[in-house]
Design a protein around this motif. Structure first.
Motif, PDB file in Angstrom:
ATOM      1  N   SER B 176       0.846  -1.180   0.000  1.00  0.00           N
ATOM      2  CA  SER B 176       0.000   0.000   0.000  1.00  0.00           C
ATOM      3  C   SER B 176       0.890   1.242   0.000  1.00  0.00           C
ATOM      4  N   ARG B 177       0.282   2.359  -0.313  1.00  0.00           N
ATOM      5  CA  ARG B 177       1.066   3.596  -0.312  1.00  0.00           C
ATOM      6  C   ARG B 177       1.668   3.864   1.056  1.00  0.00           C
ATOM      7  N   GLY B 178       0.869   3.592   2.095  1.00  0.00           N
ATOM      8  CA  GLY B 178       1.376   3.801   3.450  1.00  0.00           C
ATOM      9  C   GLY B 178       2.567   2.917   3.759  1.00  0.00           C
ATOM     10  N   GLN B 179       2.501   1.670   3.352  1.00  0.00           N
ATOM     11  CA  GLN B 179       3.620   0.758   3.590  1.00  0.00           C
ATOM     12  C   GLN B 179       4.869   1.224   2.866  1.00  0.00           C
ATOM     13  N   LEU B 180       4.675   1.713   1.657  1.00  0.00           N
ATOM     14  CA  LEU B 180       5.831   2.195   0.906  1.00  0.00           C
ATOM     15  C   LEU B 180       6.429   3.425   1.577  1.00  0.00           C
ATOM     16  N   LEU B 181       5.583   4.292   2.084  1.00  0.00           N
ATOM     17  CA  LEU B 181       6.106   5.452   2.804  1.00  0.00           C
ATOM     18  C   LEU B 181       6.942   5.001   3.989  1.00  0.00           C
ATOM     19  N   ASP B 182       6.418   4.049   4.754  1.00  0.00           N
ATOM     20  CA  ASP B 182       7.172   3.529   5.894  1.00  0.00           C
ATOM     21  C   ASP B 182       8.503   2.958   5.461  1.00  0.00           C
ATOM     22  N   ALA B 183       8.453   2.163   4.429  1.00  0.00           N
ATOM     23  CA  ALA B 183       9.646   1.400   4.061  1.00  0.00           C
ATOM     24  C   ALA B 183      10.689   2.269   3.361  1.00  0.00           C
ATOM     25  N   VAL B 184      10.249   3.157   2.535  1.00  0.00           N
ATOM     26  CA  VAL B 184      11.195   3.891   1.697  1.00  0.00           C
ATOM     27  C   VAL B 184      11.510   5.268   2.275  1.00  0.00           C
ATOM     28  N   TRP B 185      10.516   5.908   2.847  1.00  0.00           N
ATOM     29  CA  TRP B 185      10.737   7.269   3.353  1.00  0.00           C
ATOM     30  C   TRP B 185      11.096   7.241   4.836  1.00  0.00           C
ATOM     31  N   GLY B 186      10.644   6.214   5.549  1.00  0.00           N
ATOM     32  CA  GLY B 186      10.864   6.166   6.993  1.00  0.00           C
ATOM     33  C   GLY B 186       9.543   6.350   7.698  1.00  0.00           C
ATOM     34  N   SER B 187       9.437   5.723   8.870  1.00  0.00           N
ATOM     35  CA  SER B 187       8.117   5.598   9.467  1.00  0.00           C
ATOM     36  C   SER B 187       7.602   6.901  10.058  1.00  0.00           C
ATOM     37  N   GLU B 188       8.487   7.881  10.286  1.00  0.00           N
ATOM     38  CA  GLU B 188       7.987   9.111  10.899  1.00  0.00           C
ATOM     39  C   GLU B 188       7.689  10.187   9.861  1.00  0.00           C
ATOM     40  N   SER B 189       7.862   9.844   8.616  1.00  0.00           N
ATOM     41  CA  SER B 189       7.669  10.872   7.600  1.00  0.00           C
ATOM     42  C   SER B 189       6.198  11.233   7.491  1.00  0.00           C
ATOM     43  N   GLU B 190       5.948  12.508   7.271  1.00  0.00           N
ATOM     44  CA  GLU B 190       4.565  12.944   7.151  1.00  0.00           C
ATOM     45  C   GLU B 190       4.334  13.426   5.736  1.00  0.00           C
ATOM     46  N   VAL B 196       3.478   9.101  -3.335  1.00  0.00           N
ATOM     47  CA  VAL B 196       3.989   7.812  -3.782  1.00  0.00           C
ATOM     48  C   VAL B 196       3.688   7.610  -5.270  1.00  0.00           C
ATOM     49  N   ASP B 197       2.498   7.967  -5.675  1.00  0.00           N
ATOM     50  CA  ASP B 197       2.115   7.825  -7.082  1.00  0.00           C
ATOM     51  C   ASP B 197       3.139   8.490  -7.990  1.00  0.00           C
ATOM     52  N   VAL B 198       3.502   9.706  -7.578  1.00  0.00           N
ATOM     53  CA  VAL B 198       4.423  10.475  -8.415  1.00  0.00           C
ATOM     54  C   VAL B 198       5.757   9.757  -8.542  1.00  0.00           C
ATOM     55  N   HIS B 199       6.220   9.214  -7.434  1.00  0.00           N
ATOM     56  CA  HIS B 199       7.512   8.521  -7.498  1.00  0.00           C
ATOM     57  C   HIS B 199       7.397   7.216  -8.265  1.00  0.00           C
ATOM     58  N   ILE B 200       6.258   6.567  -8.164  1.00  0.00           N
ATOM     59  CA  ILE B 200       6.046   5.372  -8.971  1.00  0.00           C
ATOM     60  C   ILE B 200       6.145   5.739 -10.455  1.00  0.00           C
ATOM     61  N   SER B 221      -6.923   0.424  -5.642  1.00  0.00           N
ATOM     62  CA  SER B 221      -7.366   0.570  -4.253  1.00  0.00           C
ATOM     63  C   SER B 221      -6.566  -0.314  -3.293  1.00  0.00           C
ATOM     64  N   ALA B 222      -5.373  -0.724  -3.709  1.00  0.00           N
ATOM     65  CA  ALA B 222      -4.526  -1.481  -2.794  1.00  0.00           C
ATOM     66  C   ALA B 222      -3.097  -0.935  -2.785  1.00  0.00           C
ATOM     67  N   GLY B 223      -2.514  -0.763  -3.945  1.00  0.00           N
ATOM     68  CA  GLY B 223      -1.145  -0.260  -3.966  1.00  0.00           C
ATOM     69  C   GLY B 223      -0.420  -0.664  -5.236  1.00  0.00           C
ATOM     70  N   TYR B 224       0.873  -0.932  -5.095  1.00  0.00           N
ATOM     71  CA  TYR B 224       1.703  -1.271  -6.241  1.00  0.00           C
ATOM     72  C   TYR B 224       2.514  -2.523  -5.951  1.00  0.00           C
ATOM     73  N   ALA B 225       2.947  -3.178  -7.013  1.00  0.00           N
ATOM     74  CA  ALA B 225       3.816  -4.339  -6.864  1.00  0.00           C
ATOM     75  C   ALA B 225       4.766  -4.404  -8.047  1.00  0.00           C
ATOM     76  N   LEU B 226       5.908  -5.054  -7.818  1.00  0.00           N
ATOM     77  CA  LEU B 226       6.848  -5.265  -8.907  1.00  0.00           C
ATOM     78  C   LEU B 226       6.688  -6.687  -9.437  1.00  0.00           C
ATOM     79  N   GLU B 227       6.406  -6.792 -10.713  1.00  0.00           N
ATOM     80  CA  GLU B 227       6.209  -8.109 -11.312  1.00  0.00           C
ATOM     81  C   GLU B 227       7.518  -8.632 -11.888  1.00  0.00           C
ATOM     82  N   ALA B 228       7.755  -9.920 -11.724  1.00  0.00           N
ATOM     83  CA  ALA B 228       8.894 -10.542 -12.394  1.00  0.00           C
ATOM     84  C   ALA B 228       8.466 -10.886 -13.810  1.00  0.00           C
ATOM     85  N   VAL B 229       8.889 -10.078 -14.759  1.00  0.00           N
ATOM     86  CA  VAL B 229       8.418 -10.295 -16.140  1.00  0.00           C
ATOM     87  C   VAL B 229       9.178 -11.376 -16.877  1.00  0.00           C
TER      88      VAL B 229
END
Lengths: 229, 229
Positions: B176-190, B196-200, B221-229
């Motif tokens: 989810s966008r929130g999970q990506l924010l936690d993981a990539v930006w850090g959990s305290e980021s506001e 996230v969309d823009v960075h995607i 309505s869930a988020g993003y994923a990386l597919e192994a093509v």
DNA sequence: AGGTTTTGTGACACATTCGTGACTGTCTGT
DNA sequence: ACAGACAGTCACGAATGTGTCACAAAACCT
């Protein structure tokens, strides 16, 4: 301040302390861990020049640590010396198959281990023994303190020289400014991070020759790396 | 930051506190719950990298939690380490059948558990150990800070790089966008979720090469994923 | 189809990071 | 004491990245 770095993986505290002391005496910068898993992390983070690896350790086994070190890109060519229990012939064989460079059988004298490590260090990392390293069109002779690029001799200041040497010992790898301060200036130095930038610039200017591209890559918000051009 | 996230399900308060403390020391972001049902919720919400699961807990049993985690789409391949009472061989077998990745028998030393968790973590997130990660036609070298696709070198901004790295450490998984924010930006980021969309988008544009399909999948309505093509 | 929700995208103001030249202080050898 | 080489710091401009918004496009739901 560019001592060869050694990672010691040994879970017997007494032996670990003894060896650490002796290796430091020999001028190595030593990191010790009793744990196989931590060893892998440390190896990735600190880019040691050599790993001394006890076979029987906590966490991931020595064999597995060895295998994973070989698989990791950054650590694939770091020489490994294993410490095995007496007569564990099986371990020796599997160890050498997995990519260890030498083994020492317990019990051993510290002097013996140090000698083996020294020999390998000289064989595998020529720069540390005073021979020549080459990366791309750059060539560095540590004993003669000389750098050449495409045949042209290059003169560098002491700091620039150590900086380039460090880069050439780990080509392609990105180092943060903090890591470079540790490696080139020494870990207790309290130097401004941005000072690294200035020396990078001086290094770039120094190794500039006619129509050659700049091999120093800036990785924004991460650090610098030397590219093999 | 990008600390590995760990969900600890343990109903003995003393043990839970001890383990939480030790894991935090090791650089994990830890969430603790004594309750099996809450564990399932938390696992779905926080997308931990690993679950440490006590067998005897309140609410839904460990076995059931394990099974449900495996069944849940988002949590199906999160590694699970079970804590079992001594000699409960039966539990071990059922646990491994149900999909636990490792088990540790009580009583155990925190060090042992940490080592096991570390080993699994490294298996799951190889980039932590400095290895090259490959997903489909993408290849990422965390040490050299380099991305390649079909041999072509790709340049990404710092955020896009971290984003891709995170995706490649969990291929196929939807965040989810929130999970990506936690993981990539850090959990305290506001930060605004839509950022996230823009960075995607920037990531998609960045890894675009000739006739290759976009490996970033949008899950409405869930988020993003990386597919192994 | 029509209305609603969700996502893609271009633009833009603001922040961060990096390159660079200049300056000072230290040390060395003469 | 002096000149020269070198190291470390700073300040400023240039380059690049970042977060937000507004609107377009797409997907979804009756």
């Amino acid at each position: 301040m560019n001592a060869p770095r050694l990672l010691l993986v040994e879970d017997d505290p007494a032996l670990a302390e003894l060896l650490e002391f002796r290796f430091r005496q020999q001028g190595y910068a030593v990191t010790v861990t009793p744990d196989g898993d931590e060893a892998l992390l440390l190896a990735a983070e600190e880019a040691p020049d050599l790993v001394v690896l006890d076979w029987m350790i906590e966490g991931t086994s020595g064999l597995e640590v060895c295998r994973r070190l070989r698989k990791g890109k950054a650590t694939a060519h770091v020489p490994i010396v294993m410490l095995t229990a007496r007569g564990a012939e099986d371990d020796k064989i599997r160890g050498l198959e997995t990519g260890a460079d030498d083994y020492v059988t317990k019990p051993f004298s510290p002097r013996e281990l140090i000698a083996r490590v020294g020999a390998i260090m000289r064989r595998i990392r020529p720069a540390l023994a005073g021979e020549v390293v080459e990366v791309g069109d750059l060539s560095l002779d540590a004993t003669a303190h000389k750098v050449t690029r495409r045949g042209q001799t290059i003169v560098l200041g002491p700091t620039e020289f150590r900086l380039l040497k460090h880069f050439m010992e780990h080509p392609g790898r990105v180092f943060s400014r903090g890591q470079l301060l540790d490696a080139v200036w020494g870990s207790e130095s309290e130097i401004e991070l941005r000072t690294v930038d200035v020396h990078i610039r001086r290094l770039r200017k120094g190794i500039e020759v006619d129509g050659a591209t700049d091999p120093v890559r800036t990785v924004r918000s991460a650090g610098y790396a030397l590219e093999a051009v």
